[in-house]
Design a protein around this motif. Structure first.
Motif, PDB file in Angstrom:
ATOM      1  N   ALA A  25      12.975   2.327 -17.825  1.00  0.00           N
ATOM      2  CA  ALA A  25      12.362   2.845 -19.050  1.00  0.00           C
ATOM      3  C   ALA A  25      13.355   3.685 -19.843  1.00  0.00           C
ATOM      4  O   ALA A  25      13.462   3.568 -21.074  1.00  0.00           O
ATOM      5  N   GLY A  26      14.101   4.551 -19.125  1.00  0.00           N
ATOM      6  CA  GLY A  26      15.089   5.385 -19.809  1.00  0.00           C
ATOM      7  C   GLY A  26      16.200   4.569 -20.442  1.00  0.00           C
ATOM      8  O   GLY A  26      16.677   4.890 -21.541  1.00  0.00           O
ATOM      9  N   ALA A  27      16.627   3.497 -19.760  1.00  0.00           N
ATOM     10  CA  ALA A  27      17.691   2.656 -20.304  1.00  0.00           C
ATOM     11  C   ALA A  27      17.224   1.939 -21.558  1.00  0.00           C
ATOM     12  O   ALA A  27      17.960   1.844 -22.554  1.00  0.00           O
ATOM     13  N   ALA A  28      16.019   1.390 -21.522  1.00  0.00           N
ATOM     14  CA  ALA A  28      15.509   0.668 -22.687  1.00  0.00           C
ATOM     15  C   ALA A  28      15.282   1.604 -23.863  1.00  0.00           C
ATOM     16  O   ALA A  28      15.555   1.240 -25.021  1.00  0.00           O
ATOM     17  N   GLN A  64       8.104  -2.963 -10.864  1.00  0.00           N
ATOM     18  CA  GLN A  64       8.227  -1.615 -11.401  1.00  0.00           C
ATOM     19  C   GLN A  64       9.383  -1.522 -12.405  1.00  0.00           C
ATOM     20  O   GLN A  64       9.279  -0.844 -13.437  1.00  0.00           O
ATOM     21  N   ALA A  65      10.498  -2.189 -12.106  1.00  0.00           N
ATOM     22  CA  ALA A  65      11.643  -2.146 -13.013  1.00  0.00           C
ATOM     23  C   ALA A  65      11.301  -2.776 -14.354  1.00  0.00           C
ATOM     24  O   ALA A  65      11.606  -2.212 -15.427  1.00  0.00           O
ATOM     25  N   TRP A  66      10.655  -3.933 -14.338  1.00  0.00           N
ATOM     26  CA  TRP A  66      10.323  -4.587 -15.598  1.00  0.00           C
ATOM     27  C   TRP A  66       9.178  -3.888 -16.314  1.00  0.00           C
ATOM     28  O   TRP A  66       9.112  -3.907 -17.567  1.00  0.00           O
ATOM     29  N   ALA A  67       8.282  -3.267 -15.569  1.00  0.00           N
ATOM     30  CA  ALA A  67       7.237  -2.465 -16.223  1.00  0.00           C
ATOM     31  C   ALA A  67       7.862  -1.263 -16.930  1.00  0.00           C
ATOM     32  O   ALA A  67       7.450  -0.886 -18.038  1.00  0.00           O
ATOM     33  N   GLY A  68       8.855  -0.648 -16.280  1.00  0.00           N
ATOM     34  CA  GLY A  68       9.550   0.464 -16.923  1.00  0.00           C
ATOM     35  C   GLY A  68      10.302   0.015 -18.170  1.00  0.00           C
ATOM     36  O   GLY A  68      10.310   0.720 -19.199  1.00  0.00           O
ATOM     37  N   TYR A  69      10.933  -1.136 -18.069  1.00  0.00           N
ATOM     38  CA  TYR A  69      11.659  -1.665 -19.226  1.00  0.00           C
ATOM     39  C   TYR A  69      10.693  -1.919 -20.377  1.00  0.00           C
ATOM     40  O   TYR A  69      10.996  -1.610 -21.545  1.00  0.00           O
ATOM     41  N   ALA A  70       9.516  -2.500 -20.093  1.00  0.00           N
ATOM     42  CA  ALA A  70       8.533  -2.760 -21.145  1.00  0.00           C
ATOM     43  C   ALA A  70       8.043  -1.454 -21.764  1.00  0.00           C
ATOM     44  O   ALA A  70       7.867  -1.361 -22.989  1.00  0.00           O
ATOM     45  N   THR A  71       7.832  -0.426 -20.929  1.00  0.00           N
ATOM     46  CA  THR A  71       7.387   0.864 -21.448  1.00  0.00           C
ATOM     47  C   THR A  71       8.465   1.499 -22.336  1.00  0.00           C
ATOM     48  O   THR A  71       8.173   2.023 -23.414  1.00  0.00           O
ATOM     49  N   GLY A  72       9.700   1.467 -21.832  1.00  0.00           N
ATOM     50  CA  GLY A  72      10.795   2.027 -22.632  1.00  0.00           C
ATOM     51  C   GLY A  72      10.994   1.273 -23.936  1.00  0.00           C
ATOM     52  O   GLY A  72      11.278   1.877 -24.988  1.00  0.00           O
ATOM     53  N   THR A 129       0.811  -1.214   0.000  1.00  0.00           N
ATOM     54  CA  THR A 129       0.000   0.000   0.000  1.00  0.00           C
ATOM     55  C   THR A 129       0.844   1.265   0.000  1.00  0.00           C
ATOM     56  O   THR A 129       0.518   2.243  -0.685  1.00  0.00           O
ATOM     57  N   HIS A 130       1.945   1.264   0.753  1.00  0.00           N
ATOM     58  CA  HIS A 130       2.679   2.510   1.005  1.00  0.00           C
ATOM     59  C   HIS A 130       4.014   2.624   0.275  1.00  0.00           C
ATOM     60  O   HIS A 130       4.492   3.736   0.068  1.00  0.00           O
ATOM     61  N   TYR A 131       4.624   1.487  -0.087  1.00  0.00           N
ATOM     62  CA  TYR A 131       5.942   1.599  -0.707  1.00  0.00           C
ATOM     63  C   TYR A 131       5.813   1.975  -2.182  1.00  0.00           C
ATOM     64  O   TYR A 131       5.065   1.361  -2.932  1.00  0.00           O
ATOM     65  N   ARG A 132       6.552   2.981  -2.596  1.00  0.00           N
ATOM     66  CA  ARG A 132       6.567   3.424  -3.987  1.00  0.00           C
ATOM     67  C   ARG A 132       8.020   3.530  -4.445  1.00  0.00           C
ATOM     68  O   ARG A 132       8.870   3.969  -3.679  1.00  0.00           O
ATOM     69  N   THR A 133       8.251   3.124  -5.688  1.00  0.00           N
ATOM     70  CA  THR A 133       9.608   3.175  -6.217  1.00  0.00           C
ATOM     71  C   THR A 133       9.609   3.683  -7.647  1.00  0.00           C
ATOM     72  O   THR A 133       9.872   2.937  -8.609  1.00  0.00           O
ATOM     73  N   PRO A 134       9.289   4.952  -7.876  1.00  0.00           N
ATOM     74  CA  PRO A 134       9.269   5.494  -9.247  1.00  0.00           C
ATOM     75  C   PRO A 134      10.633   5.463  -9.913  1.00  0.00           C
ATOM     76  O   PRO A 134      10.733   5.394 -11.138  1.00  0.00           O
ATOM     77  N   GLY A 135      11.699   5.518  -9.116  1.00  0.00           N
ATOM     78  CA  GLY A 135      13.039   5.506  -9.704  1.00  0.00           C
ATOM     79  C   GLY A 135      13.314   4.248 -10.484  1.00  0.00           C
ATOM     80  O   GLY A 135      13.968   4.278 -11.542  1.00  0.00           O
ATOM     81  N   ALA A 136      12.848   3.099  -9.991  1.00  0.00           N
ATOM     82  CA  ALA A 136      13.077   1.828 -10.687  1.00  0.00           C
ATOM     83  C   ALA A 136      12.352   1.816 -12.027  1.00  0.00           C
ATOM     84  O   ALA A 136      12.884   1.336 -13.034  1.00  0.00           O
TER      85      ALA A 136
END
Length: 220
Positions: A136-139, A192-200, A124-131
């Motif tokens: 996403a930026g790397a991909a 979150q990391a793999w979601a970012g990778y998929a988006t990128g 509920t409370h932990y958020r990690t937008p950096g991952a």
């Protein structure tokens, strides 16, 4: 018949009768000795002699030993360290929480329940937008082939406790709660990391496709 013989005979019968009566007479019940007093040891070292009458979570009532007045007196349980009863048993009373100290929010919960609560709070409370944005930026910037290293590294590194975000930070002092929070936070970070990778990757594919179309158009 000899008179003396008859008298002696009668005396022997009388003595025998008295002996039989004494043997058949029930023994007098002995009065049990009164039990000794209980001993109440206060936290300041003072000992109080008396008989404990009532013990509640907050108050101890006792009847003081003579020659004190025969009225029950009361002591706050927080002031009592130990009770040594007259029968030899002892009872140590736990110290009361410090004035103003917050109640334990995990009181009454078992190890599994605390672990489960940690997982729920992390979800509920932990958020990690950096991952997300890092992967996403790397991909997108280095292409999915080279950018895949970023989510792999991010997924392998556990979340540092300094980044935990609990509704009550004191909950993180409990090992079971922290373990559950850690596991869920690590899982969230990986997702979150793999979601970012998929988006990128998707954005890179769109851009790459647009460039191919533009190049193909320029050849005509």
């Amino acid at each position: 018949m000899n008179i003396n013989f008859l008298i002696n005979k009668n005396m022997q019968k009388l003595l025998l009768l008295l002996v039989l009566v004494g043997a058949l007479r029930p023994a007098r019940a002995q009065t049990p000795a009164a039990p000794g007093p209980d001993t109440i040891l206060r936290r300041d070292g003072q000992e109080i002699q008396g008989r404990v009458v009532v013990l509640t979570p907050t108050e101890l009532r006792y009847l003081p030993a003579a020659p004190a007045p025969p009225d029950t007196l009361a002591l706050p349980v927080a002031e009592v360290f130990l009770i040594r009863y007259a029968n030899g048993t002892r009872e140590v009373l736990p110290p009361a929480p410090a004035a103003g100290a917050p109640a334990d929010p995990l009181a009454g919960l078992g190890t599994r329940q605390r672990d489960s609560l940690g997982r729920r709070d992390a979800a509920t409370h932990y958020r990690t937008p950096g991952a997300f944005w890092g992967a996403a930026g790397a991909a997108f910037g280095a292409s999915p082939v080279y950018g895949i290293a970023v989510p792999i590294v991010l997924s392998a590194k556990p979340v540092k406790p300094v980044n935990f975000q609990a509704p009550d930070q004191t909950l993180l002092l409990d090992p079971s709660y922290q373990h559950g929070y850690q596991q869920q936070a690590n899982s969230t970070k990986r997702k979150q990391a793999w979601a970012g990778y998929a988006t990128g990757t998707g954005a890179w594919a769109v851009l790459f496709g647009a460039l191919l179309i533009a190049v193909a158009s320029s050849w005509h």
